[in-house]
Design a protein around this motif. Structure first.
Motif: not given
Length: 243
Positions: A117-125
């Motif tokens: 989920r590295t590119k998931d905007i929720k985590y990346k932000t």
């Protein structure tokens, strides 16, 4: 060096059994005591400023009995010390292989069953924000893994932040979860635990290392909690609710 290191490890384990000491000076004390232990192991020599202390006759006899070759094995006579060293080496190899095997199995399990989920905007932000606040590069990979009860961080150079795949929390709480794991990486906690584990592998026969490793985990968690909250009541309350 062997006796001194064993005594130091025993002292560390005893000191860290005290919760007040652990809370007040644990992190710095851990660094000093473990540092002394490492120095003693790396430099197992007599220093110019040291003084030899003669053993009592009784202790000298015990040491002599332990070191004197008197056990016949095939065509060789060995001492109790020789047998101990052989068992020590075999035990160290066994525990090293077991640790490496466990490390590889855990990594394989993460890569095989984890969902990236590295590119998931929720985590990346959130991770970008945390790294920016601490002037660090965002090298984290976020993996959601089944059968996980709590978040954890894994790896040294390219760390994985492992989250339960059914984790459902607010964005504010997610910030503290990711910040907690990121702080472990920024302060090299995984490396510290690996060094303690290395000692426990080499000195596998010393039960003090079991206590030391457990207390080190507790100590590192307390240190990260203190860094995040800064002893501020508002942040502490939010952080405690998140935990």
């Amino acid at each position: 060096a062997l006796i001194t290191s064993s005594i130091l490890v025993g002292l560390i384990a005893i000191v860290f059994q005290n919760d007040n000491t652990l809370a007040c000076a644990g992190y710095k004390l851990l660094g000093v005591l473990v540092g002394l232990t490492v120095i003693r192991l790396i430099f197992p020599f007599e220093f110019p400023f040291t003084t030899n202390v003669p053993l009592s006759p009784m202790l000298s006899k015990i040491v002599t009995l332990f070191r004197k070759p008197q056990i016949q094995i095939l065509n060789t006579t060995v001492s109790f010390w020789n047998l101990f060293v052989i068992i020590w080496i075999i035990g160290t190899i066994f525990h090293s292989v077991r640790y490496i095997n466990k490390y590889c199995r855990v990594k394989d399990y993460i890569l095989k069953y984890g969902q990236d989920r590295t590119k998931d905007i929720k985590y990346k932000t959130i991770l970008d924000t945390i790294c920016m606040q601490h002037n660090k590069k965002n090298d984290f990979r976020v993996m959601e893994l089944p059968n996980m009860n709590i978040p954890m961080i894994y790896g040294l150079k390219h760390p994985y932040i492992i989250l339960p795949n059914n984790l459902s929390i607010s964005e504010d709480n997610l910030y503290y979860v990711l910040c907690h794991e990121a702080m472990h990486h920024f302060h090299h906690d995984f490396l510290i635990k690996s060094i303690i584990r290395l000692f426990s592998i080499v000195y596998w026969w010393n039960p003090a290392f079991i206590i030391l490793y457990k207390q080190t985990n507790t100590l590192l968690e307390m240190h990260v909690d203190e860094i995040i909250t800064h002893n501020e009541n508002d942040i502490t309350d939010k952080y405690a609710q998140c935990l």
